[in-house]
Write a protein that holds these residues in place. Structure first.
Motif, short mmCIF file in Angstrom:
data_model
loop_
_atom_site.label_atom_id
_atom_site.label_comp_id
_atom_site.label_asym_id
_atom_site.label_seq_id
_atom_site.Cartn_x
_atom_site.Cartn_y
_atom_site.Cartn_z
N SER A 164 -10.42 6.22 5.55
CA SER A 164 -10.09 4.97 6.25
C SER A 164 -8.73 5.06 6.91
CB SER A 164 -10.06 3.81 5.25
OG SER A 164 -11.30 3.63 4.64
N SER A 223 -5.77 2.38 7.79
CA SER A 223 -5.29 1.02 7.56
C SER A 223 -4.04 0.83 8.39
CB SER A 223 -5.00 0.83 6.07
OG SER A 223 -4.67 -0.51 5.79
N GLU A 224 -3.89 -0.36 8.93
CA GLU A 224 -2.71 -0.66 9.75
C GLU A 224 -2.19 -2.04 9.40
OE1 GLU A 224 -2.90 0.32 13.97
OE2 GLU A 224 -4.80 1.34 13.57
N GLU A 255 -2.88 6.29 5.88
CA GLU A 255 -4.04 7.18 5.81
C GLU A 255 -4.57 7.13 4.39
OE1 GLU A 255 -3.40 10.57 9.18
OE2 GLU A 255 -2.69 11.02 7.17
N ILE A 256 -5.74 6.52 4.24
CA ILE A 256 -6.32 6.33 2.91
C ILE A 256 -7.73 6.88 2.92
CG2 ILE A 256 -6.91 4.64 1.14
CD1 ILE A 256 -4.79 2.79 2.49
N ARG A 302 -13.06 1.89 8.31
CA ARG A 302 -13.54 3.22 7.93
C ARG A 302 -13.37 4.18 9.09
NH1 ARG A 302 -19.41 2.85 6.20
NH2 ARG A 302 -19.38 1.35 7.88
N TRP A 313 -3.01 -7.38 8.77
CA TRP A 313 -3.23 -6.14 8.03
C TRP A 313 -4.73 -5.88 8.04
CZ3 TRP A 313 0.87 -4.62 4.24
CH2 TRP A 313 0.60 -3.39 3.63
N TRP A 314 -5.16 -4.68 8.40
CA TRP A 314 -6.57 -4.37 8.45
C TRP A 314 -6.83 -2.93 8.02
CZ3 TRP A 314 -3.28 -5.07 12.48
CH2 TRP A 314 -3.13 -4.02 13.39
N THR A 315 -8.06 -2.72 7.54
CA THR A 315 -8.52 -1.39 7.15
C THR A 315 -9.90 -1.17 7.73
OG1 THR A 315 -7.30 -1.55 5.06
CG2 THR A 315 -9.02 0.13 5.19
N SER A 321 0.84 -1.19 0.00
CA SER A 321 0.00 0.00 0.00
C SER A 321 0.88 1.25 0.00
CB SER A 321 -0.90 0.02 1.23
OG SER A 321 -1.75 1.16 1.19
#
Length: 115
Positions: free
Chosen positions: A93, A95-96, A89-90, A113, A109-111, A67
């Motif tokens: 959302s 994401s980490e 920072e998307i 909102r 890995w997760w995203t 990403s």
């Protein structure tokens, strides 16, 4: 983008980069499991604000996850293990990613909102 230095990785995990490209501020590290043939390969570029994880088993790629829009990369050590925590920072959302080197290699890995 905040990220650890090569000396931080050496001091914390005893690993040196397998690849460095100063023009992209890119570093790549690999860590093998102590228990099986699993290997995790991470790379990040400050210029491209990107992070990538490759999981291999016996030299065969199982997963490639990447990403852009990295906000920070930090080295972590707590009760669940030691490794790298990445925040992206998307749009709306967050994401980490958490890549664990010790006690054994793993990746989460997760995203979610942010609205």
């Amino acid at each position: 983008m905040e990220f650890p230095s090569t000396s931080d990785f050496l001091e914390e995990f005893g690993i040196e980069p397998v690849e460095v490209d100063p023009t992209l501020a890119l570093c790549r590290y690999t860590k093998k499991s102590k228990y099986n043939e699993l290997e995790v390969d991470i790379s990040f570029s400050a210029v491209m604000k990107s992070f990538q994880v490759v999981l291999r088993l016996s030299m065969q790629e199982l997963a490639v996850i990447s990403s852009e829009n990295v906000k920070s990369i930090e080295l972590v050590r707590d009760g669940s293990g030691a490794g790298v925590h990445v925040v992206f920072e998307i749009r709306e959302s967050i994401s980490e990613a958490r890549v664990i080197f010790e006690p054994d290699v793993s990746c989460r890995w997760w995203t979610l909102r942010n609205v």
